[in-house]
Scaffold this motif. Sequence first.
Motif, PDB file in Angstrom:
ATOM      1  N   ALA A   1      30.801   4.256  -1.855  1.00 49.08           N
ATOM      2  CA  ALA A   1      30.081   5.510  -1.649  1.00 49.08           C
ATOM      3  C   ALA A   1      28.782   5.308  -0.872  1.00 49.08           C
ATOM      4  O   ALA A   1      27.968   6.214  -0.775  1.00 49.08           O
ATOM      5  CB  ALA A   1      29.762   6.149  -2.997  1.00 49.08           C
ATOM      6  N   ALA A   2      28.629   4.130  -0.276  1.00 49.65           N
ATOM      7  CA  ALA A   2      27.362   3.789   0.373  1.00 49.65           C
ATOM      8  C   ALA A   2      26.993   4.761   1.488  1.00 49.65           C
ATOM      9  O   ALA A   2      25.824   5.056   1.697  1.00 49.65           O
ATOM     10  CB  ALA A   2      27.418   2.370   0.904  1.00 49.65           C
ATOM     11  N   ASP A   3      27.987   5.259   2.231  1.00 48.65           N
ATOM     12  CA  ASP A   3      27.692   6.206   3.301  1.00 48.65           C
ATOM     13  C   ASP A   3      28.414   7.534   3.085  1.00 48.65           C
ATOM     14  O   ASP A   3      28.731   8.253   4.022  1.00 48.65           O
ATOM     15  CB  ASP A   3      28.037   5.622   4.671  1.00 48.65           C
ATOM     16  CG  ASP A   3      29.398   4.937   4.705  1.00 48.65           C
ATOM     17  OD1 ASP A   3      30.114   5.024   3.689  1.00 48.65           O
ATOM     18  OD2 ASP A   3      29.733   4.318   5.723  1.00 48.65           O
ATOM     19  N   LEU A   4      28.669   7.862   1.829  1.00 46.57           N
ATOM     20  CA  LEU A   4      29.319   9.117   1.465  1.00 46.57           C
ATOM     21  C   LEU A   4      28.500  10.310   1.959  1.00 46.57           C
ATOM     22  O   LEU A   4      27.273  10.314   1.855  1.00 46.57           O
ATOM     23  CB  LEU A   4      29.463   9.172  -0.051  1.00 46.57           C
ATOM     24  CG  LEU A   4      30.339  10.278  -0.654  1.00 46.57           C
ATOM     25  CD1 LEU A   4      31.783  10.094  -0.263  1.00 46.57           C
ATOM     26  CD2 LEU A   4      30.201  10.234  -2.184  1.00 46.57           C
ATOM     27  N   PHE A   5      29.171  11.311   2.513  1.00 44.26           N
ATOM     28  CA  PHE A   5      28.580  12.570   2.987  1.00 44.26           C
ATOM     29  C   PHE A   5      27.757  12.424   4.271  1.00 44.26           C
ATOM     30  O   PHE A   5      27.183  13.403   4.739  1.00 44.26           O
ATOM     31  CB  PHE A   5      27.711  13.238   1.907  1.00 44.26           C
ATOM     32  CG  PHE A   5      28.391  13.404   0.587  1.00 44.26           C
ATOM     33  CD1 PHE A   5      29.660  13.957   0.506  1.00 44.26           C
ATOM     34  CD2 PHE A   5      27.775  12.996  -0.583  1.00 44.26           C
ATOM     35  CE1 PHE A   5      30.300  14.110  -0.713  1.00 44.26           C
ATOM     36  CE2 PHE A   5      28.406  13.148  -1.817  1.00 44.26           C
ATOM     37  CZ  PHE A   5      29.668  13.698  -1.868  1.00 44.26           C
ATOM     38  N   GLY A   6      27.664  11.240   4.828  1.00 44.95           N
ATOM     39  CA  GLY A   6      26.999  11.079   6.121  1.00 44.95           C
ATOM     40  C   GLY A   6      25.485  11.093   6.029  1.00 44.95           C
ATOM     41  O   GLY A   6      24.899  11.164   4.953  1.00 44.95           O
ATOM     42  N   GLY A   7      24.847  11.005   7.208  1.00 53.63           N
ATOM     43  CA  GLY A   7      23.399  10.911   7.269  1.00 53.63           C
ATOM     44  C   GLY A   7      22.745  12.189   7.754  1.00 53.63           C
ATOM     45  O   GLY A   7      23.395  13.212   7.983  1.00 53.63           O
ATOM     46  N   PHE A   8      21.427  12.108   7.947  1.00 53.94           N
ATOM     47  CA  PHE A   8      20.658  13.258   8.412  1.00 53.94           C
ATOM     48  C   PHE A   8      21.097  13.696   9.804  1.00 53.94           C
ATOM     49  O   PHE A   8      20.893  14.837  10.200  1.00 53.94           O
ATOM     50  CB  PHE A   8      19.163  12.924   8.433  1.00 53.94           C
ATOM     51  CG  PHE A   8      18.562  12.796   7.064  1.00 53.94           C
ATOM     52  CD1 PHE A   8      18.457  13.890   6.219  1.00 53.94           C
ATOM     53  CD2 PHE A   8      18.092  11.574   6.608  1.00 53.94           C
ATOM     54  CE1 PHE A   8      17.895  13.780   4.954  1.00 53.94           C
ATOM     55  CE2 PHE A   8      17.525  11.450   5.346  1.00 53.94           C
ATOM     56  CZ  PHE A   8      17.427  12.550   4.520  1.00 53.94           C
ATOM     57  N   GLY A   9      21.720  12.784  10.580  1.00 55.76           N
ATOM     58  CA  GLY A   9      22.129  13.110  11.946  1.00 55.76           C
ATOM     59  C   GLY A   9      23.141  14.225  12.042  1.00 55.76           C
ATOM     60  O   GLY A   9      23.309  14.828  13.101  1.00 55.76           O
ATOM     61  N   LYS A  10      23.833  14.539  10.936  1.00 55.88           N
ATOM     62  CA  LYS A  10      24.825  15.614  10.987  1.00 55.88           C
ATOM     63  C   LYS A  10      24.205  16.978  11.292  1.00 55.88           C
ATOM     64  O   LYS A  10      24.907  17.905  11.668  1.00 55.88           O
ATOM     65  CB  LYS A  10      25.617  15.674   9.679  1.00 55.88           C
ATOM     66  CG  LYS A  10      26.718  14.634   9.584  1.00 55.88           C
ATOM     67  CD  LYS A  10      27.694  14.960   8.481  1.00 55.88           C
ATOM     68  CE  LYS A  10      28.912  14.043   8.536  1.00 55.88           C
ATOM     69  NZ  LYS A  10      29.918  14.412   7.516  1.00 55.88           N
ATOM     70  N   VAL A  11      22.897  17.090  11.087  1.00 56.03           N
ATOM     71  CA  VAL A  11      22.240  18.362  11.383  1.00 56.03           C
ATOM     72  C   VAL A  11      22.316  18.690  12.865  1.00 56.03           C
ATOM     73  O   VAL A  11      22.163  19.847  13.269  1.00 56.03           O
ATOM     74  CB  VAL A  11      20.767  18.332  10.894  1.00 56.03           C
ATOM     75  CG1 VAL A  11      19.899  17.494  11.824  1.00 56.03           C
ATOM     76  CG2 VAL A  11      20.217  19.735  10.750  1.00 56.03           C
ATOM     77  N   LYS A  12      22.577  17.676  13.705  1.00 57.26           N
ATOM     78  CA  LYS A  12      22.665  17.893  15.147  1.00 57.26           C
ATOM     79  C   LYS A  12      24.010  18.479  15.564  1.00 57.26           C
ATOM     80  O   LYS A  12      24.164  18.930  16.697  1.00 57.26           O
ATOM     81  CB  LYS A  12      22.447  16.572  15.893  1.00 57.26           C
ATOM     82  CG  LYS A  12      21.091  15.927  15.649  1.00 57.26           C
ATOM     83  CD  LYS A  12      20.998  14.591  16.368  1.00 57.26           C
ATOM     84  CE  LYS A  12      19.679  13.898  16.092  1.00 57.26           C
ATOM     85  NZ  LYS A  12      19.617  12.565  16.763  1.00 57.26           N
ATOM     86  N   ALA A  13      24.990  18.447  14.671  1.00 61.31           N
ATOM     87  CA  ALA A  13      26.321  18.952  15.019  1.00 61.31           C
ATOM     88  C   ALA A  13      26.292  20.467  15.187  1.00 61.31           C
ATOM     89  O   ALA A  13      25.549  21.169  14.493  1.00 61.31           O
ATOM     90  CB  ALA A  13      27.327  18.567  13.935  1.00 61.31           C
ATOM     91  N   PRO A  14      27.095  21.003  16.097  1.00 57.48           N
ATOM     92  CA  PRO A  14      27.137  22.460  16.277  1.00 57.48           C
ATOM     93  C   PRO A  14      27.600  23.168  15.000  1.00 57.48           C
ATOM     94  O   PRO A  14      28.327  22.607  14.185  1.00 57.48           O
ATOM     95  CB  PRO A  14      28.171  22.641  17.404  1.00 57.48           C
ATOM     96  CG  PRO A  14      28.169  21.337  18.133  1.00 57.48           C
ATOM     97  CD  PRO A  14      27.928  20.293  17.085  1.00 57.48           C
ATOM     98  N   ASN A  15      27.182  24.417  14.875  1.00 61.67           N
ATOM     99  CA  ASN A  15      27.506  25.239  13.707  1.00 61.67           C
ATOM    100  C   ASN A  15      28.601  26.242  14.028  1.00 61.67           C
ATOM    101  O   ASN A  15      28.812  27.193  13.270  1.00 61.67           O
ATOM    102  CB  ASN A  15      26.244  25.965  13.220  1.00 61.67           C
ATOM    103  CG  ASN A  15      26.312  26.352  11.744  1.00 61.67           C
ATOM    104  OD1 ASN A  15      27.110  25.805  10.968  1.00 61.67           O
ATOM    105  ND2 ASN A  15      25.479  27.301  11.342  1.00 61.67           N
ATOM    106  N   GLU A  16      29.267  26.057  15.154  1.00 65.78           N
ATOM    107  CA  GLU A  16      30.367  26.933  15.564  1.00 65.78           C
ATOM    108  C   GLU A  16      31.420  26.098  16.259  1.00 65.78           C
ATOM    109  O   GLU A  16      31.202  24.921  16.557  1.00 65.78           O
ATOM    110  CB  GLU A  16      29.837  28.039  16.485  1.00 65.78           C
ATOM    111  CG  GLU A  16      29.049  27.522  17.667  1.00 65.78           C
ATOM    112  CD  GLU A  16      28.324  28.638  18.400  1.00 65.78           C
ATOM    113  OE1 GLU A  16      28.738  29.783  18.265  1.00 65.78           O
ATOM    114  OE2 GLU A  16      27.364  28.335  19.118  1.00 65.78           O
ATOM    115  N   ALA A  17      32.568  26.686  16.523  1.00 64.07           N
ATOM    116  CA  ALA A  17      33.710  25.935  17.033  1.00 64.07           C
ATOM    117  C   ALA A  17      33.424  25.294  18.386  1.00 64.07           C
ATOM    118  O   ALA A  17      32.711  25.846  19.223  1.00 64.07           O
ATOM    119  CB  ALA A  17      34.922  26.866  17.149  1.00 64.07           C
TER     120      ALA A  17
END
Length: 314
Positions: free
Chosen positions: A169-185
């Motif tokens: 579970a060391a990298d479970l759910f990912g890091g803070f960088g996921k906030v950069k991903a788009p919020n739409e398709a």
Amino acid sequence: MKPVASVSLDLDNLWAYLKTHGDPAWERRPSFLPSAVPRLLDVFGEQGLTTTVFVVGADAERDDGAEAVAAITRAGHEVANHSFGHEPWLHRYSDDELAAEVARAEEAITAAGAPRPVGFRGPGYSVTPQLLHVLKERGYRYDASVLPTWIGPLARAYHNRTAGSRDDAADLFGGFGKVKAPNEAYRWRANGLVELPVTTMPLFRVPIHGAYLLQLHQVSPRLARGYFRTALGLCRAGNVSPSLLLHPTDVLTATEAPGMEFFPGMAVPGHEKVALLEWVLSSLRRHFDVVGTGEHVDRVTRTRLRERDPVACG
């Protein structure tokens, strides 16, 4: 015409939660599907909704899981792939292990009577370029694994505190960088596969799906409803087509999910959970044309989608 939105359900079973939490009771494969599935189908039917249900292959192989898949299919809902073993660390699998995981879940789902799935969601929002390649090679049309939020490390810290530290579970759910991903398709640049993220609140990028609403409801029902109203208002203002995620725990009581006291919102009585879900779906339908995930993807691909690179999306 109303803008499109979608509702999906991750049909995670009791044993899968206990397994991720490190509880050895998972090995007995306890199940709450016979309680959760009819209740959820009743709510969807009352709301007149056709949704997408992401099914775990290991459950589709068991009697109550196969019955659930059959009931979901009869009700007209799309059945999609949620992996075979529901391990939120797919990002650690080899290419061969990923291919076998996806294929084995497909076989179990089709054997239970559903059409061959064309959509996938990784448990724990786990997605890698290797997984996307496997999905494309197997003819999938979309992935729905990305949760564009900054709270991954906080969720991981909560998980480790309640379950005890786990190497896997060391990298479970990912890091803070996921906030950069788009919020739409959008489309993945490498292979053209469509990604439909699980929508988070625009601007603030905090989750808006069931467990978070129920945790707020546990504090204050008014707070939970105000939070969701704000999210829908920001989606409408920003032309974001929301993809709302649900789980069986959104309608289950603590006694129906023994061992899950650690999970957010489990202290909320069952009738209050159902009432909140009905209100959430009614609110969504008031402002959006609500469909399943596959139909949502069909509609957004009629327009030109932006392309993204997996690394740039965190």
